[in-house]
Design a protein around this motif. Structure first.
Motif, PDB file in Angstrom:
ATOM      1  N   PHE A  26      39.702  39.243  41.866  1.00 43.06           N
ATOM      2  CA  PHE A  26      40.540  39.085  40.641  1.00 43.06           C
ATOM      3  C   PHE A  26      40.636  40.485  40.136  1.00 43.06           C
ATOM      4  N   THR A  27      41.407  40.839  39.430  1.00 41.12           N
ATOM      5  CA  THR A  27      41.574  42.105  38.570  1.00 41.12           C
ATOM      6  C   THR A  27      42.231  41.920  37.090  1.00 41.12           C
ATOM      7  N   GLU A  28      42.332  42.930  36.552  1.00 41.27           N
ATOM      8  CA  GLU A  28      43.001  42.877  35.258  1.00 41.27           C
ATOM      9  C   GLU A  28      44.510  42.721  35.339  1.00 41.27           C
ATOM     10  N   PRO A  48      42.856  49.133  37.925  1.00 43.72           N
ATOM     11  CA  PRO A  48      41.798  48.543  37.110  1.00 43.72           C
ATOM     12  C   PRO A  48      40.808  48.062  38.521  1.00 43.72           C
ATOM     13  N   PRO A  49      39.533  47.869  38.218  1.00 44.52           N
ATOM     14  CA  PRO A  49      38.573  47.314  39.198  1.00 44.52           C
ATOM     15  C   PRO A  49      38.792  45.823  39.750  1.00 44.52           C
ATOM     16  N   VAL A  50      38.288  45.614  40.709  1.00 40.22           N
ATOM     17  CA  VAL A  50      38.400  44.286  41.228  1.00 40.22           C
ATOM     18  C   VAL A  50      37.055  43.600  41.332  1.00 40.22           C
ATOM     19  N   TRP A  51      37.163  42.208  41.141  1.00 42.65           N
ATOM     20  CA  TRP A  51      35.958  41.485  40.863  1.00 42.65           C
ATOM     21  C   TRP A  51      35.715  40.338  42.282  1.00 42.65           C
ATOM     22  N   LEU A  55      30.660  40.782  43.006  1.00 38.54           N
ATOM     23  CA  LEU A  55      30.737  42.164  43.490  1.00 38.54           C
ATOM     24  C   LEU A  55      31.880  42.802  42.732  1.00 38.54           C
ATOM     25  N   GLU A  56      31.669  44.272  42.146  1.00 36.37           N
ATOM     26  CA  GLU A  56      32.733  44.879  41.707  1.00 36.37           C
ATOM     27  C   GLU A  56      33.172  45.983  42.219  1.00 36.37           C
TER      28      GLU A  56
END
Length: 284
Positions: free
Chosen positions: A97-99, A105-108, A118-119
């Motif tokens: 997932f991301t923004e 943006p980061p990825v989760w 995990l980020e």
């Protein structure tokens, strides 16, 4: 390529340039600007889908980044709990997932409910790593062989570093990953996997590869035989014939433009001839 790992624009430009070099990109491989403008997307995803979102895959796959893990096609991305789902592990072990917007943006990475999230710090980094991962594991000719990078170097082949700063999920952690390009025709991933752009490209390396380590048969490229099968994937058929139609239309447009140029040149020649025709001289 990929020499500025902190620059998301450079990373996506490098990825698209490499895919063009590796497989070739047609103008219609991108998702239309109309679709991209209809939703919000983070810039790296918008750039990737805008260039490659409709690119067909090899081996009957409808998308090139869809062999081991899955970059979702543009139309299948969706919001879940306030974040954008855009990629999946092939056995459902994790979801990425991301923004919905942002420059990078980061990825989760979310796995089982009882496992830690995990980020990943960079969507662009993740996309480069995922796409190179899929291009390698989805190559028309693929081998799994430990120490293949060292084997190639000892045999005198040039093994160029391609992408050395990738982070990719493995179990409960993000692992550093490396990709190498061999003589422009082979991708090496983690000194274990080697994928070739075609079965012909693998021939110079044949003595170094063990047949038992070939992961799937080399593709002959005879798509006509595949499409003639009764159980041929209808999506593949549609993509194939749409691509043929675009190719022929492109050829027709090019020939039409040349025909128009010839007609114009003929008219200009006629006009020039009528204005420069010598007059009749009389003797005095």
């Amino acid at each position: 390529m990929f020499d500025h790992p902190q620059d998301p624009v450079h990373l996506l430009d490098s990825l698209i340039a490499f895919v063009d070099e590796w497989q070739g990109i047609r103008p219609w491989y991108g998702v239309s600007e109309e679709k991209l403008q209809a939703v919000t997307l983070p810039h790296p995803l918008a750039r990737l889908y805008g260039a490659l979102g409709n690119m067909p895959g090899a081996d009957g796959r409808p998308f090139p980044f869809w062999r081991q893990d899955y970059l979702l096609p543009f139309e299948l991305t969706r919001n879940e709990q306030g974040r954008l789902l855009f990629a999946l592990e092939n056995q459902g072990c994790w979801s990425a997932f991301t923004e919905s917007s942002g420059d990078d943006p980061p990825v989760w990475i979310i796995a089982e409910p009882d496992e830690p999230v995990l980020e990943h710090p960079s969507l662009a980094n993740f996309l480069v790593t995922l796409c190179l991962h899929e291009l390698t594991l989805g190559a028309p000719c693929l081998y799994s062989q430990d120490g293949i990078k060292t084997t190639l170097e000892q045999a005198g082949f040039r093994v160029n570093p391609l992408w050395l700063h990738g982070l990719y999920p493995c179990l409960d952690q993000l692992l550093q990953t490396q990709f190498y390009l061999v003589e422009g025709h082979a991708l090496v991933y983690q000194d274990h996997w080697i994928g070739f752009s075609s079965s012909e490209a693998a021939e110079p390396f044949a003595t170094l590869l063990t047949e038992a380590n070939r992961m799937h048969p080399p593709q002959t490229g005879n798509l006509a035989e595949y499409l003639a099968q009764p159980d041929a994937n209808p999506i593949v058929k549609r993509i194939h014939f749409e691509r043929l139609a675009r190719d022929f239309q492109q050829q027709a447009d090019s020939l039409q433009a040349k025909a128009d140029e010839c007609r114009l040149a003929a008219e200009q020649a006629l006009q020039q001839g009528s204005t420069t025709q010598p007059g009749t001289e009389t003797d005095t």
